[in-house]
Scaffold this active site. Structure first.
Site, short mmCIF file in Angstrom:
data_model
loop_
_atom_site.label_atom_id
_atom_site.label_comp_id
_atom_site.label_asym_id
_atom_site.label_seq_id
_atom_site.Cartn_x
_atom_site.Cartn_y
_atom_site.Cartn_z
CB SER A 143 -2.32 9.26 4.91
OG SER A 143 -2.16 8.68 6.18
CE1 TYR A 156 2.96 9.65 4.52
CE2 TYR A 156 1.26 9.58 6.20
CZ TYR A 156 1.80 9.10 5.02
OH TYR A 156 1.17 8.09 4.33
N1 LIG Z 1 0.80 1.47 4.13
C1 LIG Z 1 0.13 2.32 4.88
O1 LIG Z 1 -0.22 2.00 6.02
C2 LIG Z 1 -0.22 3.67 4.35
C3 LIG Z 1 -1.01 4.49 5.17
C4 LIG Z 1 -1.36 5.74 4.70
C5 LIG Z 1 -0.97 6.16 3.46
N2 LIG Z 1 -0.20 5.35 2.68
C6 LIG Z 1 0.22 5.85 1.36
O2 LIG Z 1 0.07 4.85 0.39
C7 LIG Z 1 0.99 5.10 -0.68
C8 LIG Z 1 1.70 3.81 -1.04
O3 LIG Z 1 2.50 3.43 0.07
P1 LIG Z 1 2.76 1.91 0.47
O4 LIG Z 1 2.24 1.71 1.83
O5 LIG Z 1 2.33 1.00 -0.61
O6 LIG Z 1 4.35 1.93 0.63
P2 LIG Z 1 5.54 1.27 -0.23
O7 LIG Z 1 5.34 -0.20 -0.33
O8 LIG Z 1 6.78 1.79 0.40
O9 LIG Z 1 5.34 1.89 -1.68
C9 LIG Z 1 5.68 3.21 -1.97
C10 LIG Z 1 5.94 3.29 -3.45
O10 LIG Z 1 6.20 4.66 -3.80
C11 LIG Z 1 7.36 4.68 -4.59
N3 LIG Z 1 8.08 5.96 -4.57
C12 LIG Z 1 8.60 6.62 -3.52
N4 LIG Z 1 9.21 7.74 -3.93
C13 LIG Z 1 9.07 7.78 -5.28
C14 LIG Z 1 9.50 8.67 -6.30
N5 LIG Z 1 10.21 9.78 -6.02
N6 LIG Z 1 9.17 8.40 -7.59
C15 LIG Z 1 8.47 7.29 -7.91
N7 LIG Z 1 8.05 6.39 -6.99
C16 LIG Z 1 8.36 6.64 -5.70
C17 LIG Z 1 8.23 3.55 -4.05
O11 LIG Z 1 9.24 3.23 -4.98
P3 LIG Z 1 10.68 2.65 -4.51
O12 LIG Z 1 10.44 1.19 -4.24
O13 LIG Z 1 11.54 2.90 -5.69
O14 LIG Z 1 11.09 3.39 -3.28
C18 LIG Z 1 7.17 2.48 -3.88
O15 LIG Z 1 6.90 1.85 -5.10
C19 LIG Z 1 1.90 6.24 -0.22
O16 LIG Z 1 1.46 7.45 -0.79
C20 LIG Z 1 1.67 6.26 1.29
O17 LIG Z 1 1.90 7.54 1.85
C21 LIG Z 1 0.19 4.11 3.11
#
Ligand SMILES: NC(=O)c1ccc[n+]([C@@H]2O[C@H](COP(=O)([O-])OP(=O)(O)OC[C@H]3O[C@@H](n4cnc5c(N)ncnc54)[C@H](OP(=O)(O)O)[C@@H]3O)[C@@H](O)[C@H]2O)c1
Length: 276
Positions: A143, A156
């Protein structure tokens, strides 16, 4: 750059939503076979169904990334079935923006298991396979909070700094062995992560920030940079995310921005309102 992905085998964790889903779709467009991994069998099946136009190249894996044996099984069975493993996208993760005083030890454990142990398990089981092949690319999602410390995100940020550090070390360690490592550092990408909070705690309104970057554009940008074998990939690249350089150099203006952010977030939390 599609040749970097055509005919390749990729696992994407957390593929049922957000960045993981968009990266899966973009990999499929670029010719890869994608094992979409998710912890919930129904959710991952539904996500794969939406991409069924790609036929046999869409596969699913049920994998809770906090469970060592599920990650091992998913990675090893994929490599055995497909005959190789070219890409591992350790993408699954949860957010956590909370005042330190409200963070419980259970919260620390949950987020470390989900954001950090997940990546350790993934790398641990994928690297031996990739070393045997003499090739492979691991893409770990950190991130912007893994290179700059946003106040109220100690929980985080701890996990994401860990991901950045580990991935960067391995990039240099395995460069001579044909392995590549990239660290994705997203800023605000428009996904459901903003509508969730650790252990269901909601402190104020959770909503996608107005200036969040579109997830499909983020996925295309990420895959372009991964194909260039870039190490740290900041998405989006703009003056706002560029401040991390000033932070690393101890720039007082950047520090002042972070102090101001802390004051704004403290005020928002105390009012029970949104923190953006
Ligand atoms: N969006 C942003 O602005 C942002 C910024 C910085 C970093 N990130 C990083 O990007 C990555 C993806 O996030 P996103 O923004 O796409 O959010 P998201 O739409 O909430 O997706 C997160 C995914 O991770 C899965 N997950 C969570 N816990 C899990 C577990 N124990 N086992 C397997 N899968 C699990 C969720 O599954 P469920 O649906 O089953 O919960 C979901 O598919 C994360 O690592 C996040 O920290 C995102």
């Amino acid at each position: 750059m599609d040749e970097y992905y055509t005919g390749k085998i990729a696992i994407v964790t957390g593929a049922n939503s957000g960045i993981g889903y968009a990266v899966s779709e973009e990999l499929l467009k670029r010719g890869a076979t994608v094992y979409m991994a998710g912890r919930n069998p129904e959710k991952i099946a539904r996500a794969a169904e939406q991409l069924s136009a790609y036929g046999e190249r869409v596969r699913t894996l049920v994998m809770d990334v906090t469970k060592q044996e599920q990650v091992q099984k998913g990675i090893e069975e994929t490599a055995a079935e497909a005959g190789r493993l070219d890409f591992l996208f350790n993408n699954a993760g949860v957010g956590g923006t909370l005042p330190f005083e409200q963070v419980t030890l259970e919260d620390w454990k949950t987020i470390i298991d989900t954001n950090l142990w997940s990546v350790i398990y993934g790398v641990h089981f994928a690297v031996p396979i990739m070393l045997r092949q003499g090739s492979g690319h691991v893409v770990n999602t950190s991130s912007i909070a893994g290179i700059i410390p946003p106040p109220f995100q100690a929980l985080y940020s701890l996990t994401k700094y860990g991901v950045t550090g580990m991935t960067e070390c391995l990039k240099y360690e395995f460069a001579e062995k044909g392995l590549h490592f990239s660290t994705i550092c997203p800023a605000n990408i428009a996904t459901a992560i903003f509508n969730k909070s650790i252990d269901g705690k909601t402190h104020g309104e959770l909503r996608i920030p107005d200036d969040a970057y579109p997830v499909e554009k983020a996925a295309a940008f990420i895959l372009d940079r991964v194909a260039e074998q870039k190490g740290i990939i900041i998405v989006p690249e703009d003056p706002n995310t560029d401040v991390w350089k000033g932070y690393v150099l101890g720039d007082r203006e950047v520090e002042e921005r972070l102090f101001q952010m802390a004051r704004d977030r403290r005020e928002a939390f105390e009012k029970g309102g949104t923190y953006f």
